[in-house]
Design an enzyme around this catalytic site. Structure first.
Site, PDB file in Angstrom:
ATOM      1  N   ARG A 143       0.815  -1.218   0.000  1.00  0.00           N
ATOM      2  CA  ARG A 143       0.000   0.000   0.000  1.00  0.00           C
ATOM      3  C   ARG A 143       0.852   1.274   0.000  1.00  0.00           C
ATOM      4  NH1 ARG A 143      -5.071  -2.172   3.735  1.00  0.00           N
ATOM      5  NH2 ARG A 143      -6.290  -2.931   1.948  1.00  0.00           N
TER       6      ARG A 143
ATOM      7  N   THR B 294      -3.442  34.878 -21.205  1.00  0.00           N
ATOM      8  CA  THR B 294      -4.781  35.434 -21.438  1.00  0.00           C
ATOM      9  C   THR B 294      -4.829  36.821 -20.814  1.00  0.00           C
ATOM     10  OG1 THR B 294      -5.729  34.549 -19.386  1.00  0.00           O
ATOM     11  CG2 THR B 294      -5.902  33.162 -21.355  1.00  0.00           C
TER      12      THR B 294
ATOM     13  N   GLN C 112      -5.058  34.897 -10.170  1.00  0.00           N
ATOM     14  CA  GLN C 112      -5.176  34.271  -8.848  1.00  0.00           C
ATOM     15  C   GLN C 112      -5.944  32.951  -8.891  1.00  0.00           C
ATOM     16  OE1 GLN C 112      -7.647  35.850  -5.363  1.00  0.00           O
ATOM     17  NE2 GLN C 112      -5.602  36.632  -4.873  1.00  0.00           N
TER      18      GLN C 112
ATOM     19  N   GLN D 222      -8.312  21.454 -15.422  1.00  0.00           N
ATOM     20  CA  GLN D 222      -8.925  22.775 -15.303  1.00  0.00           C
ATOM     21  C   GLN D 222      -7.934  23.878 -15.668  1.00  0.00           C
ATOM     22  OE1 GLN D 222     -12.078  22.525 -14.558  1.00  0.00           O
ATOM     23  NE2 GLN D 222     -12.626  24.696 -14.657  1.00  0.00           N
TER      24      GLN D 222
ATOM     25  N   GLU E 102      -6.186  -2.232  -4.398  1.00  0.00           N
ATOM     26  CA  GLU E 102      -5.496  -2.473  -3.118  1.00  0.00           C
ATOM     27  C   GLU E 102      -6.273  -1.896  -1.935  1.00  0.00           C
ATOM     28  OE1 GLU E 102      -1.618  -2.894  -2.307  1.00  0.00           O
ATOM     29  OE2 GLU E 102      -0.966  -3.431  -4.319  1.00  0.00           O
ATOM     30  N   GLY E 103      -7.578  -2.030  -2.012  1.00  0.00           N
ATOM     31  CA  GLY E 103      -8.458  -1.523  -0.969  1.00  0.00           C
ATOM     32  C   GLY E 103      -8.994  -0.153  -1.352  1.00  0.00           C
TER      33      GLY E 103
END
Length: 415
Positions: free
Chosen positions: A275, A302, A311, A368, A395-396
């Site tokens: 894991r 832009t 920001q 995004q 794996e869970g």
């Protein structure tokens, strides 16, 4: 050429470091904690990072498109010493500590998590043998992995039994000095179409629940084993997932791993090794998304300036950076605890849970940042986005990780 023998020598030196850490961790002495890498760890980082950049990154998009199993890369990774890293040197592996293995897994995951999953699934199959097999089984099955570029498969989950391991239907019936296995495995059996051998979890006592499960190592060429077609998944498409049917598969008694009835315990102990390494692969993807998005944000303009100066974009990049750093810290903590000789289930589940979420969130925010072009297959973010989701499932699932974490809390904070 990447010197596999040199990496194994590094592993030998790291073994003594791990032993020292084990002594320190169980003592009452206090001392400094460092996130700095030592010379050996820096060498491993450089080796695996260079391999990912030169061998994996250039091939990743084409492997995703063709869904071809990455045999050529796996063979080069084997020659470089970047496979079987947590297998002890005695059995032909590099014998690295968990922290070093996590460094390797992160860098491979940065290159392509499909390739990293093929390599890590190999490690998952090996882990039950490492924690519970006899010396003879380790020599026979782990030993061959170091000698030749081979892969193995972890055959545990089934069409109707994923997180519910107690729901396994595959049975192993004792007949004289052999067991006969019948059943079907699915989803977790990565590498199954190319495996040299399988770790198989089967029911030997239907009345005993999880205590009636037994682990076996089964040669892939044993009569009665039939791999199905390659499944086409949303992401990590160059890794190999397919149904495997076991029909009257005869396995000798000596291929039982540990003792009859200890299979569930073996599988859970294996997760303490794997894991953190799956989580490290997720960190690699989160880091790749951060780097790709940051570079693009400095180039794309832009409204008269680079979008990194807006920001709204800058804050997404900041969140991505925090995700990657925090996930890496949890991975290293879980790996360090294991190297220190302590049970790390609690931290391993934390690392798996958080790193999986970091991978998904960073991939999403990365798309995004790229905007509409990030949705296009020509851009790296589209692949990263598809590749990321599986980390919250295999794996869970993330819900299973929360269950593991929550069950540790009463002992840590008694009423």
């Amino acid at each position: 050429m990447f010197p596999r023998v040199a990496l194994q020598r590094v592993g030998g030196r790291l073994a003594s470091t791990a032993n020292a850490a084990r002594h320190y961790a169980t003592s009452s002495a206090s001392g400094p904690v460092s996130f700095g890498l030592n010379d050996d760890q820096r060498a491993i980082d450089e080796l695996s990072r260079t391999f990912a950049q030169e061998k994996i990154v250039p091939a990743a998009a084409e492997l995703d498109r063709t869904m071809e199993y990455p045999w050529a890369i796996l063979k080069e990774a084997h020659a470089a010493g970047l496979m079987n890293t947590h297998v002890p040197e005695e059995y032909g592996g590099a014998g690295l500590g968990m922290v070093e293995c996590a460094i390797v897994s992160e860098n491979l995951g940065f290159g392509c998590t499909g390739v990293q999953t093929a390599i890590e699934a190999n490690g998952l199959a090996e882990a039950p043998l490492i924690v519970g097999a006899s010396h003879e089984l380790k020599m026979k099955y782990l030993g061959r992995m170091g000698e030749t570029p081979l892969v193995a498969s972890y055959a545990v989950t089934e069409p109707g039994a994923g997180s519910d391991v107690a729901g396994i239907k595959t049975k192993a019936v004792k007949e004289g000095d052999k067991f006969v296995i019948n059943g079907t495995k699915m989803w977790h059996s990565t590498n199954s179409g190319h495996a040299n051998w399988f770790f198989v979890l089967a029911v030997t006592d239907p009345s005993a629940g999880v205590k009636g499960l037994t682990g076996f190592v089964v040669d892939a060429d044993t009569p009665g084993i039939t791999p199905g077609r390659k499944e086409i998944n949303m992401g990590q498409r160059c890794s190999d997932t397919r149904m495997v049917t076991f029909q009257d598969v005869v396995v000798p008694q000596e291929n039982v791993i540990g003792a009859v009835g200890e299979g569930f315990k073996l599988a859970m102990k294996a997760f303490d090794i794997t894991r953190p390494l799956v989580a490290a692969g997720a960190v690699g993807l989160a880091q790749r998304a951060l780097e790709e998005a940051t570079k693009y944000a400095q180039e794309r303009k832009t409204m008269g300036k680079a979008i990194i100066d807006h920001q709204g974009v800058a804050f997404m990049l900041a969140d991505m950076a925090v995700n990657a750093e925090a996930a890496r810290a949890l991975v290293w903590k879980s790996a360090w605890v294991k190297d220190a000789g302590q049970r790390n289930s609690y931290y391993a589940s934390m690392a798996k849970l958080y790193a999986s979420r970091a991978a998904v969130e960073n991939a999403s925010m990365g798309v995004q940042v790229f905007g509409g072009i990030g949705f296009n297959t020509e851009m790296p973010m589209e692949k990263l986005y598809r590749d990321s989701k599986i980390f919250e499932l295999y794996e869970g699932t993330s819900q299973i990780q929360r269950l593991v974490i929550s069950r540790h809390l009463p002992a840590l904070y008694p009423a």
